[in-house]
Design a protein around this motif. Structure first.
Motif, mmCIF file in Angstrom:
data_model
loop_
_atom_site.group_PDB
_atom_site.id
_atom_site.type_symbol
_atom_site.label_atom_id
_atom_site.label_comp_id
_atom_site.label_asym_id
_atom_site.label_seq_id
_atom_site.Cartn_x
_atom_site.Cartn_y
_atom_site.Cartn_z
ATOM 1 N N THR A 32 6.203 5.885 7.659
ATOM 2 C CA THR A 32 4.815 6.724 8.018
ATOM 3 C C THR A 32 5.096 7.852 7.185
ATOM 4 O O THR A 32 6.376 8.337 6.862
ATOM 5 C CB THR A 32 4.307 7.040 9.210
ATOM 6 N N ASP A 48 0.005 8.307 12.910
ATOM 7 C CA ASP A 48 0.299 7.009 12.510
ATOM 8 C C ASP A 48 1.485 6.261 13.085
ATOM 9 O O ASP A 48 2.475 6.882 13.350
ATOM 10 C CB ASP A 48 0.720 7.259 10.635
ATOM 11 N N GLU A 104 7.998 13.371 11.752
ATOM 12 C CA GLU A 104 8.250 12.028 11.004
ATOM 13 C C GLU A 104 9.502 12.209 9.968
ATOM 14 O O GLU A 104 9.900 13.228 9.533
ATOM 15 C CB GLU A 104 7.049 11.657 10.121
ATOM 16 N N ASP A 110 4.435 15.509 16.196
ATOM 17 C CA ASP A 110 5.189 14.342 15.891
ATOM 18 C C ASP A 110 5.893 14.870 14.671
ATOM 19 O O ASP A 110 5.309 15.060 13.508
ATOM 20 C CB ASP A 110 4.153 13.366 15.817
ATOM 21 N N SER A 113 5.507 7.611 17.858
ATOM 22 C CA SER A 113 3.841 7.994 17.527
ATOM 23 C C SER A 113 3.111 7.198 18.559
ATOM 24 O O SER A 113 2.271 7.707 19.165
ATOM 25 C CB SER A 113 3.863 7.708 16.095
HETATM 26 MG MG MG Z 1 6.080 8.280 14.137
#
Ligand code: MG
Ligand code: GDP
Length: 667
Positions: free
Chosen positions: A70, A60, A90, A88, A48
């Motif tokens: 996150t 984040d 996560e 992104d 990130s």
């Molecule tokens: Mg990340």
């Protein structure tokens, strides 16, 4: 700061805000002019951080001091300066088994379906660790790539994907070239271990994937170098499409138009999430259908709104001059709107949907066309009628010329205006209505001629009536044996003049001899009816009494030489009185019935026949009139009553005469 979107949340639900978010990012109308990149790699490897650095996104980042993870899921954000969507993912941690691994696989499928570039983030010290988490993920990517694009691999080449390895915390002792060789070797090994579909066992990695490698220094230990290196990656790889490093190449693009991206990603996630077979070409075809339908329905909404102002008036029978323009403009606008967005979707789908749209447009406009043609017909007939009547008011005209000119003009106008609203490419036709119009116009001219003939007859009838008013009074005031001969002779003379004038006027209206003959009968009948009315006027009780009294007085008060009598006692008053009374009562008998002495003076009354009815209308009076009855002027009772009243008048005159003698003696 660019806002980000939780595309898939921690409960694995797809966001309902993607469409509006894309529009906020200004990408709705971007067509193919945008790209998607995703990042993969172990948790807490600075992914990130890297994305935010490269693209100005706002994902984040794990808090240094708390080291708390996150929010899980897939996030999306738009790069600040270029039309690039960054995803992104996560929650990936290859060391844990189970739930997370399943999510990792699903996000890999999802990302691969949309992204042209996958960033594979790893520490330098992970390079060469064949068993590392990234390697498992890469195997998954390669496997799902086969299943996802299998349909297109048969027809056309599947899209290629760029795998860009970002090697973090590069110390520099091992040069990039060595790292590249090691990684390439590992990846080839993975490729070889992937089970391939039938017929593709010989497929090579480079048919499906291109590889790229970048190294980045330690962000915390070498912050300046890190900044320098990331900004050079941003510009060289993503920013400047003339750079040799530029990686957002068209061959990697998934060819999903930006306006369809939201729907596409949602259906992809739905398939992935429910473990259904996912093949991208089929999804693209379905997307094409879905979006083409949606775009068409948007276009139709506007199209219908354009028709609102003209629809009602046309339907209620008004001729709307701008209809042709409105129909053409609105259908062009609808098709243009459709084309401007839909052309990016699969051609066969686009073309089929365009045909359907054109069909719907034509079906919608067709009733308006039919109504307007009907309105044109009515307008033509009304205007033709008006023009004919107006032109026939002038003193000199040639009926056939007037009819020909005016009908040609109105037919031309009809054809011109009907043509104007007959849209190209339709099977619409006004020919039938045109034929009907021709027939109806013939009807109008026939009716118009009939009206004109009737008008002429009425005029002539009036002039006969006027003449009759005079000669009837003259003849009936002086009753004698041939009183009716005189009336009928003068009537016949007047009628002959009118008939002659009628023939001339009627022939100017292009009437045939037969028509003139037939309608002359009407003139004759109406003339007779007028005459009869005048005779009735002159034979009313008062007029007759006054007349009888005059006749009696002439006879009684004047002698044969016309000298007023002065009564003397020796005179035979009774005798003169009786003679005068007899004479007067005999004359009264003449008024009983219209009866000429000379039979050749008798009037011939033509009966109403069908021939005349074909040409003009005949009044009720004319039709119900009985000629035989009309010959009788005074009824028996009426005559007796008149005689009685007359005798009383005569008696009074006689008594007055008697009294004058008595008074002259007494003087
Ligand atoms: Mg990340
Ligand atoms: P992600 O989980 O992969 O997205 O990693 P984050 O971006 O949240 O960062 C995780 C941690 O790594 C944070 O504490 C960052 O400060 C740190 N970090 C970021 N970039 C680097 C780097 O280049 N090197 C190292 N060693 N740490 C970094």
């Amino acid at each position: 700061m660019a806002s980000r979107l939780h595309v898939v949340n921690e409960d694995k639900e797809f966001s309902s805000n993607l469409t509006s978010q894309l529009s906020d990012w200004g990408l709705s109308d971007a067509g193919f002019n945008y790209n998607v990149v995703s990042v993969f790699g172990s948790q807490s490897t600075g992914k990130s951080t890297l994305l935010n650095k490269l693209f100005g996104t706002t994902f984040d980042v794990m808090n240094e001091s708390q080291r708390r993870q996150t929010t899980k899921g897939i996030w999306m954000c738009k790069a600040t300066e270029i039309p690039l969507l960054v995803m992104d993912v996560e929650g990936t941690d290859g060391r844990e088994r189970g739930e997370d691994q399943d999510f990792e696989r699903k996000s890999a499928l999802f990302s691969l379906a949309a992204s042209s570039v996958l960033l594979i983030n790893m520490w330098e010290h992970q390079v060469g660790l064949y068993q590392g988490a990234n390697m498992g993920l890469l195997k998954t990517v390669m496997e799902v790539n086969f299943s996802m694009f299998i349909a297109s691999s048969q027809a056309s080449k599947p899209p290629k994907t760029l795998l860009l390895f970002v090697i973090r915390d590069h110390i520099g002792t091992t040069p990039l070239e060595n790292l590249r060789a090691t990684l390439t070797n590992d990846i080839e090994n993975i490729w070889n271990s992937v089970s391939k579909p039938e017929g593709l066992s010989e497929a090579s990695l480079s048919d499906y994937f291109d590889l790229g490698f970048v190294t980045l220094p330690h962000k915390l230990l070498q912050p300046e170098e890190f900044d320098k290196q990331t900004s050079s990656v941003r510009n060289g790889y993503f920013g400047d499409n003339t750079s040799t490093d530029y990686i957002l190449k068209p061959q990697y693009h998934r060819q999903i138009p930006a306006d369809g991206l939201s729907h596409y990603l949602e259906t992809i996630w739905d398939k992935v999430q429910n473990n259904k077979d996912l093949d991208v070409p089929t999804q693209q075809e379905l997307l094409a259908q879905y979006r083409c339908d949606e775009i068409a329905s948007e276009a139709l909404k506007v199209f219908h709104s354009r028709l609102v102002p003209v629809k009602k008036p046309v339907e209620v029978g008004k001729f709307v001059p701008e209809l042709g323009r409105v129909m053409r403009d609105s259908s062009k606008e609808a098709l243009d709107t459709f084309d401007s967005t839909a052309f990016r979707y699969a051609k066969p789908v686009y073309e089929k949907k365009r045909e359907e749209l054109a069909e719907t447009i034509s079906t919608t406009l067709s009733p308006l066309y039919i109504s307007q043609v009907k309105n044109l017909h009515k307008k033509a007939i009304d205007s033709y009628k008006k023009e004919l009547h107006a032109r026939l008011k002038s003193d000199s005209y040639d009926f056939s010329d007037v009819v020909k000119e005016s009908s040609t003009h109105h037919l031309d106008t009809f054809v011109e205006q009907a043509k104007e609203i007959t849209l190209a490419g339709t099977a619409w036709s006004y020919v039938e209505t045109l034929e009907q119009l021709k027939l109806d116009m013939e009807g109008v001219s026939a009716e118009c001629r009939s009206d004109e003939l009737s008008k002429i007859i009425t005029q002539l009838e009036r002039s006969i009536q006027k003449e009759a008013g005079e000669f009837v009074e003259v003849c009936l005031n002086a009753p004698d044996a041939d009183m009716w001969d005189k009336v009928l002779e003068r009537f016949s003379a007047s009628l002959e003049r009118s008939k002659a004038s009628y023939v001339i006027k009627a022939s100017r209206l292009n009437s045939t001899d037969a028509e003139v003959d037939a309608t002359t009968g009407s003139l004759v009948r109406r003339a007779w009816i007028s005459l009869r009315a005048k005779i009735d006027e002159q034979c009313s009780e008062q007029v007759l009494l006054f007349r009888l009294r005059g006749i009696f007085e002439d006879k009684f008060r004047y002698d044969d030489k016309g000298i007023p009598r002065v009564w003397r006692p020796i005179d035979d008053i009774e005798g003169v009185y009786a003679g005068a009374r007899e004479h007067t009562l005999n004359l009264l008998k003449l008024y009983r019935r219209i009866e000429p002495q000379d039979a050749s003076h008798a009037f011939v009354y033509p009966p109403v026949d069908d021939a005349v009815l074909d040409v003009i209308k005949v009044s009720d009076i004319e039709e119900a009139f009985s000629y035989e009855e009309s010959l009788q002027v005074l009824g028996e009772a009426k005559e007796a009553q008149l005689a009685g009243r007359f005798k009383k008048d005569a008696d009074a005159i006689y008594l007055e005469a008697k009294r004058s003698v008595v008074s002259s003696i007494s003087k």
